[in-house]
Scaffold this motif. Structure first.
Motif, PDB file in Angstrom:
ATOM      1  N   ALA A 156       0.972  -1.128  -0.054  1.00  0.00           N
ATOM      2  CA  ALA A 156      -0.106   0.013  -0.149  1.00  0.00           C
ATOM      3  C   ALA A 156       0.736   0.954   0.163  1.00  0.00           C
ATOM      4  CB  ALA A 156      -0.696   0.592   1.226  1.00  0.00           C
ATOM      5  N   LYS A 157       2.121   1.714  -0.091  1.00  0.00           N
ATOM      6  CA  LYS A 157       2.959   2.429   0.212  1.00  0.00           C
ATOM      7  C   LYS A 157       4.235   2.431  -0.541  1.00  0.00           C
ATOM      8  CE  LYS A 157       0.544   4.213   4.256  1.00  0.00           C
ATOM      9  NZ  LYS A 157       0.664   5.659   4.333  1.00  0.00           N
ATOM     10  N   PRO A 158       4.422   2.240  -1.606  1.00  0.00           N
ATOM     11  CA  PRO A 158       5.584   2.643  -2.380  1.00  0.00           C
ATOM     12  C   PRO A 158       6.422   4.061  -1.939  1.00  0.00           C
ATOM     13  CG  PRO A 158       3.569   2.964  -4.248  1.00  0.00           C
ATOM     14  CD  PRO A 158       3.386   2.015  -2.831  1.00  0.00           C
ATOM     15  N   THR A 159       7.800   3.692  -2.427  1.00  0.00           N
ATOM     16  CA  THR A 159       8.790   5.233  -1.626  1.00  0.00           C
ATOM     17  C   THR A 159       9.211   4.988  -3.273  1.00  0.00           C
ATOM     18  OG1 THR A 159       9.864   4.020  -0.698  1.00  0.00           O
ATOM     19  CG2 THR A 159       8.178   4.596   0.603  1.00  0.00           C
ATOM     20  N   GLY A 160       9.752   4.341  -4.133  1.00  0.00           N
ATOM     21  CA  GLY A 160      10.700   4.975  -4.886  1.00  0.00           C
ATOM     22  C   GLY A 160       9.744   5.074  -6.248  1.00  0.00           C
ATOM     23  N   GLY A 161       9.276   5.811  -6.039  1.00  0.00           N
ATOM     24  CA  GLY A 161       8.408   7.189  -7.781  1.00  0.00           C
ATOM     25  C   GLY A 161       7.307   6.439  -7.817  1.00  0.00           C
ATOM     26  N   THR A 162       7.819   6.216  -9.120  1.00  0.00           N
ATOM     27  CA  THR A 162       6.561   6.031 -10.308  1.00  0.00           C
ATOM     28  C   THR A 162       7.193   5.962 -11.708  1.00  0.00           C
ATOM     29  OG1 THR A 162       5.123   7.265 -10.345  1.00  0.00           O
ATOM     30  CG2 THR A 162       4.813   6.044 -12.187  1.00  0.00           C
ATOM     31  N   LYS A 163       7.990   4.110 -12.402  1.00  0.00           N
ATOM     32  CA  LYS A 163       8.694   3.907 -13.463  1.00  0.00           C
ATOM     33  C   LYS A 163       7.466   4.239 -15.077  1.00  0.00           C
ATOM     34  CE  LYS A 163      11.718   0.835 -13.306  1.00  0.00           C
ATOM     35  NZ  LYS A 163      12.571   0.160 -12.514  1.00  0.00           N
ATOM     36  N   GLN A 164       8.294   4.625 -15.593  1.00  0.00           N
ATOM     37  CA  GLN A 164       7.695   4.552 -17.297  1.00  0.00           C
ATOM     38  C   GLN A 164       8.428   3.781 -18.016  1.00  0.00           C
ATOM     39  OE1 GLN A 164       5.366   8.013 -18.825  1.00  0.00           O
ATOM     40  NE2 GLN A 164       6.373   7.812 -20.330  1.00  0.00           N
ATOM     41  N   ILE A 165       7.721   3.045 -18.488  1.00  0.00           N
ATOM     42  CA  ILE A 165       8.528   2.365 -19.641  1.00  0.00           C
ATOM     43  C   ILE A 165       7.824   2.619 -20.537  1.00  0.00           C
ATOM     44  CG2 ILE A 165       9.085  -0.158 -20.643  1.00  0.00           C
ATOM     45  CD1 ILE A 165       9.132  -1.265 -17.263  1.00  0.00           C
ATOM     46  N   SER A 166       8.139   2.926 -22.107  1.00  0.00           N
ATOM     47  CA  SER A 166       7.815   2.879 -23.140  1.00  0.00           C
ATOM     48  C   SER A 166       7.788   1.595 -24.334  1.00  0.00           C
ATOM     49  CB  SER A 166       8.422   4.055 -24.201  1.00  0.00           C
ATOM     50  OG  SER A 166       7.980   5.504 -22.925  1.00  0.00           O
ATOM     51  N   TYR A 167       7.642   1.463 -25.091  1.00  0.00           N
ATOM     52  CA  TYR A 167       7.083   0.507 -26.018  1.00  0.00           C
ATOM     53  C   TYR A 167       7.351   0.612 -27.317  1.00  0.00           C
ATOM     54  CZ  TYR A 167       6.494  -2.416 -22.050  1.00  0.00           C
ATOM     55  OH  TYR A 167       6.911  -2.874 -20.527  1.00  0.00           O
ATOM     56  N   GLN A 177       6.119  -7.357 -32.131  1.00  0.00           N
ATOM     57  CA  GLN A 177       6.431  -7.713 -30.709  1.00  0.00           C
ATOM     58  C   GLN A 177       6.717  -6.408 -30.719  1.00  0.00           C
ATOM     59  OE1 GLN A 177      10.781  -8.666 -29.618  1.00  0.00           O
ATOM     60  NE2 GLN A 177       9.346 -10.437 -28.831  1.00  0.00           N
ATOM     61  N   LEU A 178       6.128  -6.245 -29.091  1.00  0.00           N
ATOM     62  CA  LEU A 178       5.888  -5.159 -28.393  1.00  0.00           C
ATOM     63  C   LEU A 178       7.357  -4.789 -26.994  1.00  0.00           C
ATOM     64  CD1 LEU A 178       2.415  -4.515 -26.679  1.00  0.00           C
ATOM     65  CD2 LEU A 178       4.185  -2.918 -29.131  1.00  0.00           C
ATOM     66  N   LYS A 179       8.458  -4.682 -28.491  1.00  0.00           N
ATOM     67  CA  LYS A 179       9.695  -4.073 -27.416  1.00  0.00           C
ATOM     68  C   LYS A 179      10.038  -2.712 -26.763  1.00  0.00           C
ATOM     69  CE  LYS A 179      14.337  -3.825 -28.652  1.00  0.00           C
ATOM     70  NZ  LYS A 179      15.251  -3.523 -29.733  1.00  0.00           N
ATOM     71  N   PRO A 180      10.502  -3.267 -25.259  1.00  0.00           N
ATOM     72  CA  PRO A 180      10.745  -1.666 -24.072  1.00  0.00           C
ATOM     73  C   PRO A 180      11.372  -1.585 -24.746  1.00  0.00           C
ATOM     74  CG  PRO A 180      11.315  -4.640 -23.896  1.00  0.00           C
ATOM     75  CD  PRO A 180      10.681  -4.826 -24.698  1.00  0.00           C
ATOM     76  N   VAL A 181      11.577   0.268 -25.138  1.00  0.00           N
ATOM     77  CA  VAL A 181      13.128   0.773 -25.502  1.00  0.00           C
ATOM     78  C   VAL A 181      13.270   1.916 -24.728  1.00  0.00           C
ATOM     79  CG1 VAL A 181      12.324   0.522 -28.432  1.00  0.00           C
ATOM     80  CG2 VAL A 181      11.373   2.142 -27.106  1.00  0.00           C
ATOM     81  N   SER A 182      12.896   1.946 -23.566  1.00  0.00           N
ATOM     82  CA  SER A 182      13.403   3.047 -22.856  1.00  0.00           C
ATOM     83  C   SER A 182      13.077   2.931 -21.376  1.00  0.00           C
ATOM     84  CB  SER A 182      12.693   4.972 -23.393  1.00  0.00           C
ATOM     85  OG  SER A 182      11.931   5.098 -23.425  1.00  0.00           O
ATOM     86  N   GLU A 183      13.045   3.755 -20.522  1.00  0.00           N
ATOM     87  CA  GLU A 183      12.987   3.540 -19.166  1.00  0.00           C
ATOM     88  C   GLU A 183      12.701   5.088 -17.974  1.00  0.00           C
ATOM     89  OE1 GLU A 183      15.200   2.229 -15.390  1.00  0.00           O
ATOM     90  OE2 GLU A 183      13.959   0.221 -16.423  1.00  0.00           O
ATOM     91  N   THR A 184      11.823   5.920 -17.727  1.00  0.00           N
ATOM     92  CA  THR A 184      11.405   7.419 -16.993  1.00  0.00           C
ATOM     93  C   THR A 184      11.352   7.300 -15.601  1.00  0.00           C
ATOM     94  OG1 THR A 184      11.343   8.069 -19.501  1.00  0.00           O
ATOM     95  CG2 THR A 184      10.915   9.603 -17.072  1.00  0.00           C
ATOM     96  N   MET A 185      11.716   7.946 -14.754  1.00  0.00           N
ATOM     97  CA  MET A 185      11.529   7.684 -14.126  1.00  0.00           C
ATOM     98  C   MET A 185      11.251   8.589 -12.913  1.00  0.00           C
ATOM     99  SD  MET A 185      12.253   4.901 -12.319  1.00  0.00           S
ATOM    100  CE  MET A 185      12.231   5.116 -10.091  1.00  0.00           C
ATOM    101  N   PHE A 186      10.161   9.019 -12.730  1.00  0.00           N
ATOM    102  CA  PHE A 186       9.837  10.538 -11.852  1.00  0.00           C
ATOM    103  C   PHE A 186       9.006   9.813 -10.554  1.00  0.00           C
ATOM    104  CE2 PHE A 186       7.497   9.393 -16.039  1.00  0.00           C
ATOM    105  CZ  PHE A 186       7.323  10.184 -16.619  1.00  0.00           C
ATOM    106  N   GLN A 187       9.734  11.389  -9.422  1.00  0.00           N
ATOM    107  CA  GLN A 187       9.384  10.821  -8.212  1.00  0.00           C
ATOM    108  C   GLN A 187       8.385  11.297  -7.813  1.00  0.00           C
ATOM    109  OE1 GLN A 187      11.172   9.100  -5.752  1.00  0.00           O
ATOM    110  NE2 GLN A 187      12.813   8.262  -7.893  1.00  0.00           N
TER     111      GLN A 187
END
Length: 187
Positions: A156-167, A177-187
């Motif tokens: 119920a309490k994640p503390t690491g922000g939000t990860k976004q993966i773009s395919y 195929q959906l290929k993961p190409v990038s990752e972005t972190m949001f705090q």
């Protein structure tokens, strides 16, 4: 009632495709002359997704998939800009993890729905993952967002922000195929 808590993920993703809609019993989506009818059958956590597609009077073979959980939405877009629309049906598993998945297809020129594969999260993309996914098509990219959990975080309490993966949608031989190409972190 819609609250700011429910709007925040949508606002964070930016402007969604106009074809994005919440899942209902029967959803109709159209793009590039292809009409998709997505029907959800069943009650409780056991459901069946039935997809019917047609183009210029030609009906595609019906596709059926059994799923556990709920259908949280569907979108249609030409992700790889090949002139053929792609359908994405979003599924959330039952339980506290609410793990997300995507049922994707591409409308082939031969009037069939070609399945698109999406690999399981792994490596750096899976770090901190414990479910609670959100999906959206943003222009020609499928975006997946989820809260990042650090060691010791409760569900119920994640503390690491939000990860976004773009395919990106890519061809691998005759498959898509959906290929993961990038990752972005949001705090």
């Amino acid at each position: 009632m819609v609250t700011a808590k429910h709007l925040l993920p949508v606002l964070m993703l930016g402007v969604l495709s106009s074809a994005a809609i919440a899942a209902q019993q029967v959803t109709t989506l159209t793009l590039q002359g292809v009409t998709f009818k997505v029907q959800v059958k069943g009650e409780g956590t056991e459901k069946q997704v039935v997809v019917k597609a047609s183009e210029a009077g030609h009906s595609f073979p019906v596709v059926k998939r059994d799923v556990m959980g709920s259908i949280t939405g569907s979108e249609v877009e030409d992700l790889n800009s090949d002139g053929r629309p792609d359908l994405f049906v979003y599924v959330t598993s039952p339980g506290s993890g609410s793990y997300g998945s995507v049922l994707p297809w591409s409308a082939s020129k031969g009037h069939t729905l070609q399945p698109i594969t999406m690999p399981e999260l792994s490596g750096k993309f899976a770090q901190g993952y414990m479910g609670h996914d959100q999906f959206a098509v943003v222009e020609t990219t499928l975006v997946r967002r989820f809260p990042v959990y650090r060691p010791g975080d409760s569900n119920a309490k994640p503390t690491g922000g939000t990860k976004q993966i773009s395919y990106r949608l890519v061809s691998v031989g005759s498959d898509l195929q959906l290929k993961p190409v990038s990752e972005t972190m949001f705090q």
